[in-house]
Structures are given as C-alpha cells and as structure tokens.
Motif scaffolding. Structure first.
Motif, PDB file in Angstrom:
ATOM      1  N   LYS A 153       0.851  -1.197   0.000  1.00  0.00           N
ATOM      2  CA  LYS A 153       0.000   0.000   0.000  1.00  0.00           C
ATOM      3  C   LYS A 153       0.886   1.246   0.000  1.00  0.00           C
ATOM      4  O   LYS A 153       1.900   1.307   0.688  1.00  0.00           O
ATOM      5  N   GLY A 154       0.480   2.215  -0.757  1.00  0.00           N
ATOM      6  CA  GLY A 154       1.229   3.466  -0.794  1.00  0.00           C
ATOM      7  C   GLY A 154       2.339   3.490  -1.824  1.00  0.00           C
ATOM      8  O   GLY A 154       2.994   4.508  -1.993  1.00  0.00           O
ATOM      9  N   PHE A 155       2.542   2.376  -2.547  1.00  0.00           N
ATOM     10  CA  PHE A 155       3.561   2.381  -3.603  1.00  0.00           C
ATOM     11  C   PHE A 155       2.865   2.527  -4.952  1.00  0.00           C
ATOM     12  O   PHE A 155       2.203   1.607  -5.434  1.00  0.00           O
ATOM     13  N   PHE A 156       2.981   3.703  -5.543  1.00  0.00           N
ATOM     14  CA  PHE A 156       2.295   4.009  -6.805  1.00  0.00           C
ATOM     15  C   PHE A 156       3.270   3.974  -7.974  1.00  0.00           C
ATOM     16  O   PHE A 156       4.455   4.281  -7.815  1.00  0.00           O
ATOM     17  N   LEU A 157       2.724   3.596  -9.118  1.00  0.00           N
ATOM     18  CA  LEU A 157       3.556   3.430 -10.308  1.00  0.00           C
ATOM     19  C   LEU A 157       3.067   4.296 -11.467  1.00  0.00           C
ATOM     20  O   LEU A 157       1.868   4.361 -11.744  1.00  0.00           O
ATOM     21  N   SER A 158       4.019   4.932 -12.142  1.00  0.00           N
ATOM     22  CA  SER A 158       3.715   5.682 -13.354  1.00  0.00           C
ATOM     23  C   SER A 158       4.943   5.586 -14.252  1.00  0.00           C
ATOM     24  O   SER A 158       5.881   6.373 -14.140  1.00  0.00           O
ATOM     25  N   GLY A 159       4.924   4.575 -15.109  1.00  0.00           N
ATOM     26  CA  GLY A 159       6.113   4.363 -15.943  1.00  0.00           C
ATOM     27  C   GLY A 159       5.839   3.393 -17.074  1.00  0.00           C
ATOM     28  O   GLY A 159       4.675   3.136 -17.411  1.00  0.00           O
ATOM     29  N   ALA A 160       6.902   2.851 -17.655  1.00  0.00           N
ATOM     30  CA  ALA A 160       6.815   1.939 -18.805  1.00  0.00           C
ATOM     31  C   ALA A 160       6.042   2.592 -19.956  1.00  0.00           C
ATOM     32  O   ALA A 160       5.238   1.942 -20.623  1.00  0.00           O
ATOM     33  N   TYR A 161       6.277   3.864 -20.175  1.00  0.00           N
ATOM     34  CA  TYR A 161       5.540   4.592 -21.209  1.00  0.00           C
ATOM     35  C   TYR A 161       5.935   4.185 -22.635  1.00  0.00           C
ATOM     36  O   TYR A 161       5.317   4.619 -23.606  1.00  0.00           O
ATOM     37  N   SER A 162       6.958   3.382 -22.748  1.00  0.00           N
ATOM     38  CA  SER A 162       7.326   2.784 -24.035  1.00  0.00           C
ATOM     39  C   SER A 162       7.546   3.828 -25.135  1.00  0.00           C
ATOM     40  O   SER A 162       7.207   3.610 -26.298  1.00  0.00           O
ATOM     41  N   GLY A 163       8.091   4.976 -24.725  1.00  0.00           N
ATOM     42  CA  GLY A 163       8.413   6.007 -25.717  1.00  0.00           C
ATOM     43  C   GLY A 163       7.421   7.153 -25.786  1.00  0.00           C
ATOM     44  O   GLY A 163       7.579   8.051 -26.611  1.00  0.00           O
ATOM     45  N   HIS A 164       6.407   7.141 -24.945  1.00  0.00           N
ATOM     46  CA  HIS A 164       5.377   8.188 -25.015  1.00  0.00           C
ATOM     47  C   HIS A 164       5.191   8.924 -23.694  1.00  0.00           C
ATOM     48  O   HIS A 164       4.160   9.538 -23.454  1.00  0.00           O
ATOM     49  N   GLY A 165       6.210   8.844 -22.852  1.00  0.00           N
ATOM     50  CA  GLY A 165       6.107   9.444 -21.520  1.00  0.00           C
ATOM     51  C   GLY A 165       6.013  10.948 -21.545  1.00  0.00           C
ATOM     52  O   GLY A 165       5.279  11.538 -20.750  1.00  0.00           O
ATOM     53  N   PHE A 166       6.748  11.581 -22.444  1.00  0.00           N
ATOM     54  CA  PHE A 166       6.706  13.040 -22.481  1.00  0.00           C
ATOM     55  C   PHE A 166       5.329  13.536 -22.911  1.00  0.00           C
ATOM     56  O   PHE A 166       4.715  14.381 -22.260  1.00  0.00           O
TER      57      PHE A 166
END
Lengths: 111, 382
Positions: B326-339
């Motif tokens: 709990k409390g560990f959030f993820l925002s990644g693996a954008y595979s080239g579209h993160g920006f």
C-alpha cells in the motif's frame, strides 16, 4: 589614424554574450545559476548553451568558471557536462554516401 | 531519526515526476519531496523526440492525447513559463496498403472522439511539408494540433511551478532502498539519509523496474536504447510537421530554432541500456533524412545521443498502486510516449494518490493486465 577606443570601464559584464550560437548573456546565466541551475547540463537544457553549432566550444569554459565563482565549488565538483559526437558538424549527404552496410536495411522493426 | 519526512516522495526528476509533483501540490498535498539521482531532466525526458499527438488507434490513447493537447495549449499560462509548444502537426506516412488501411481506421476513431485529423493527398502532404519527397508512399494522414513541445522547458516549468507550491527537489540524491512495514510503504532510503513517508510514486523512467524491484515487485518490462540526432539550424519551412512512419521507422521534425531532429527505433527489442552513441545510426538516419528531404543533403549534423524507452509487453504504460504494498504508486513503462502523456498522467496520478479515483479511467493500465492477459493493443506505436 587612431583606432576605435572602447572604454572598458563602461562595458557591463552582464551584457557580455557568452553563447554566440544561442545568444545567451552572462546576466541570464548568472540569474539561472542563482535559481539553482548550477550545472552546465542544466543550463544547457534551459538556455541551449552548448547545443548550438559550436557544441560548447565557445561557452563551456566561461560558464563553468561562472558556476565555480557563484557556488564556491571547484571545477571537479561542477563537471563539464556531456560531450557528444560528431566532433565536428558533418553533412547529411556525406554520411549518406558512407552508408554502405546499413544494419537497418531491409529489417522489419517490430513494435 | 529520519533525515526528512514527507507526505509523498516522488522518485525520478523527469517530466512525469515533475508533473506529478506539481499536481500533487496543487491538489493540496503539503509535503512533497522529489528525488532525482542525477540532475533534473537528465534521463529519458531530456533525450526524447519531443512529439505530442492525438493521432492514436485506441480510444484510451486518443482521449489521453486529446486531453494532453488541451493542457499543453494552456500550459505556459498555467505554469508561468514557456514550454516551447509548436503545433506544426503530425504528418503520418504509410508505405503499405495494410498500414494505410489502419491509419484510415484510426482517423475514423479519432474523428468520432472530436479529433479533427484526416487523410491528405500527396499534393496536400507536399504543401504541408514543402521539402518532402515521398513518391513511394501510399497515403498520408494529418492533424494540425499535434506537434511538439520542448521537453526541457516543460519539465522545468512544472518544477518551477511545483517549487512555488512548496515541493522540495533533491537532485544528485539516489534512492537505495524502500522500507515496507506491514504491507505499507514506510521509509525511502537515500544516499543522503532516510525519508519517512507513507506514499511513494515511482516515476523513474528508464529505471522504473529497478525502483519497483525495491519493494519486490518484478515487472515484465525492460529499457531499450533509442538513438536520435539533430542538425545545425537552417531556414524554417524545411519540415514544419512531425514526419512519422511506422513501417518507414522514422520520425523527424524541424523545430522553431531551425534545427531538425530525427530518430528511429532499433531493430527488434534489444534490451540494450547502453547509451553510448553508435556511428551506424548516424549513417542510417542520414540516409533516411536525405531520402525524405533531398534538399537537406548539405545540412550538417551537429549532435547525436540516445535515450531509454521503458518498454512494457503491450507498449502501454503502467499506472496504479502496487497490490502487495500500500502506498507504492507506479507511473512508468511509457514505451516512448512518456513526455507527450505527462500533462494528463501527472494529473491522474495525483488524483489517484489524493482521492483514490481519477477523472479518466486508468484501471486498465494496472500491471495486473499482464497476468490476466488483458493487453492493450495499440496499432499506432512506432
């Protein structure tokens, strides 16, 4: 005939252009350093210094000295930022002509 | 005794981290600390191709893309600093029948969602991009609101706005471990000291899986090296839109300063985190440039570099909270579209963390989709 005489006492340091490629002044550099952009790479990203046609040949030393002066850090601590190829600008046509064994040629890129 | 305390610790000082930190503070989170192991914008964001677009092939991505364009168009005003927005459009180029059919299907979907994209003729394509030579192409699509923004300025603009809202930025600080107690995030351990916090947001870009592994979360993702290069500045008008082709494997665009930036994908998925420059890429991309823009042959390349795409099995991002911590959030693996997605995902992640739900659905982007076999098949990825 006498040459043009510049009165250096009237030349404000702030107006000095440190990066001719992107036309960045010493004043701008000083302001950004004081706001926490105190590495060459961060100043590069923000103002474009070092990213022009000369790739930092004109500005890098001046800016590093300014960072050292304002932060009290040594050159070693500041770091030079990243140097990237090519060493000199190369024409696209020259590289195209040199492209004999292209690893991408005929390959399907899966995605 | 902890070195610091925080309500939320954001790990990673790229655009996702800075946009999320800004939105968290904006939603009223008092103490946000962002940790960056290098300098701000030193990773994938600062190395990216900078494109932003709404021309997608799934409803989810069309909606994200459109939401991002809406935000980007007002971002300078919102953040108080230029983000270098340049809406020269995206000109998609198809070389195969099946590819053109797919682009046409995408346009239909986009139009149904309010995106005013469309198929353009070769003549129209040559008007949009005067320097273009693409007689071997079968078809083109175009959307004027697409284009690019400056990744550096966008990230710094989010950072400056976040700082004004009280967010603390720790650069040259590396996270070495994350302590979990009774299934909850407890402490972030850094090389400078420990930070007590109940919430961590992982926005570590190319190192996303390494940070996830700190709470024993193994994700089926990897980082791969993508090359890119830039020319000296030349007169504007050489290539105003972002030229992009999936089968042609390229993207390139002239920026307002006159330089032309372009790159391509490596062959296959090399799982290659080596960021050193490769000469073979310079030769290959020069050929691509001069084939598409024949008059560009005397323009000089001044620099090449590489950045990491953090790839997931379906090339779509991972958003959500860890199931076992709990409390560990993820925002990644954008595979080239993160920006291009940061303006909306930064906002949605801040909503998820502060109120447990989001304005737009993101549940389908949880990593559990890989185990459940519910992959998101997006036809419009390069």
């Amino acid at each position: 005939m006498a040459g043009i005489c510049i009165d250096k006492t009237k030349l404000d340091d702030d107006d000095v252009v440190v990066c001719r490629c992107k036309e960045v002044t010493l004043k701008e550099i000083r302001e950004w350093i004081d706001r926490g952009y105190d590495t060459f790479d961060e100043l590069k990203r923000l103002t474009g210094v070092g990213m022009g046609a000369c790739q930092g040949r004109g500005c890098r030393d001046i800016i590093m000295k300014e960072i050292a002066r304002r932060t009290g850090k040594s050159f070693d601590e500041i770091g030079t930022g990243t140097f990237r190829p090519p060493v000199k600008p190369v024409k696209l046509g020259t590289l195209t002509a040199a492209n004999k064994e292209d690893p991408w040629e005929g390959k399907v890129v899966s995605h | 005794m902890a070195w610091k305390n925080a309500d939320v610790v954001v790990i990673g000082g790229g655009v996702q981290g800075c946009a999320s930190a800004y939105n968290l503070a904006k939603l009223g989170v008092k103490k946000v600390i962002l940790i960056e192991k290098n300098s701000i914008c030193s990773g994938s964001t600062g190395r990216c191709g900078a494109g932003i677009r709404a021309q997608w092939g799934t409803e989810m991505n069309c909606r994200f893309g459109l939401a991002c364009l809406d935000i980007f168009e007002n971002l300078e005003e919102e953040l108080g600093m230029s983000v270098g927005l340049n809406q020269g459009g995206y000109l998609m180029v198809a070389y195969k029948e099946s590819e053109f059919d797919q682009l046409k299907a995408n346009i239909k979907l986009q139009n149904s969602l309010g995106i005013r994209s469309g198929v353009v003729t070769r003549e129209e394509a040559y008007t949009i991009c005067p320097g273009l030579s693409a007689d071997d192409a079968l078809g083109f699509t175009f959307h004027q609101r697409d284009g690019h923004a400056d990744p550096f300025l966008t990230t710094f603009a989010y950072m400056e706005a976040a700082k004004r809202l009280g967010v603390e930025f720790l650069k040259f600080t590396e996270v070495t471990a994350i302590k979990v107690e009774k299934g909850r995030v407890k402490t972030v351990v850094t090389d400078k000291g420990e930070i007590d916090t109940a919430v961590v947001l992982n926005t570590a870009g190319g190192f996303f899986q390494d940070v996830a592994a700190m709470v024993d979360l193994e994700l089926p993702i990897h980082s791969e090296n993508h090359d890119i290069m830039v020319t000296e500045p030349v007169e504007p008008g050489v290539c105003p839109p972002m030229l992009m082709s999936f089968s042609g494997n390229y993207y390139l665009q002239q920026r307002p300063d006159g330089t032309i930036v372009g790159g391509c994908s490596p062959i296959g998925h090399p799982m290659d985190s080596d960021l050193r420059s490769r000469f073979a890429f310079l030769e290959h991309m020069s050929s691509v440039f001069t084939k598409l823009l024949p008059r560009a042959k005397d323009i000089r390349i001044v620099r090449q570099w590489a950045g990491l795409y953090n790839m997931s099995p379906d090339c779509q991002p991972i958003l959500g909270e860890a199931e076992h911590v709990k409390g560990f959030f993820l925002s990644g693996a954008y595979s080239g579209h993160g920006f291009m997605f940061a303006p909306i995902t930064g906002k949605l992640m801040a909503q998820l963390i502060t109120r447990g739900n989001t304005d737009m659905p993101i549940h389908m982007l949880h990593y559990r989709r890989f185990a459940e076999g519910k992959l998101i098949i997006e036809p419009a990825v390069v």
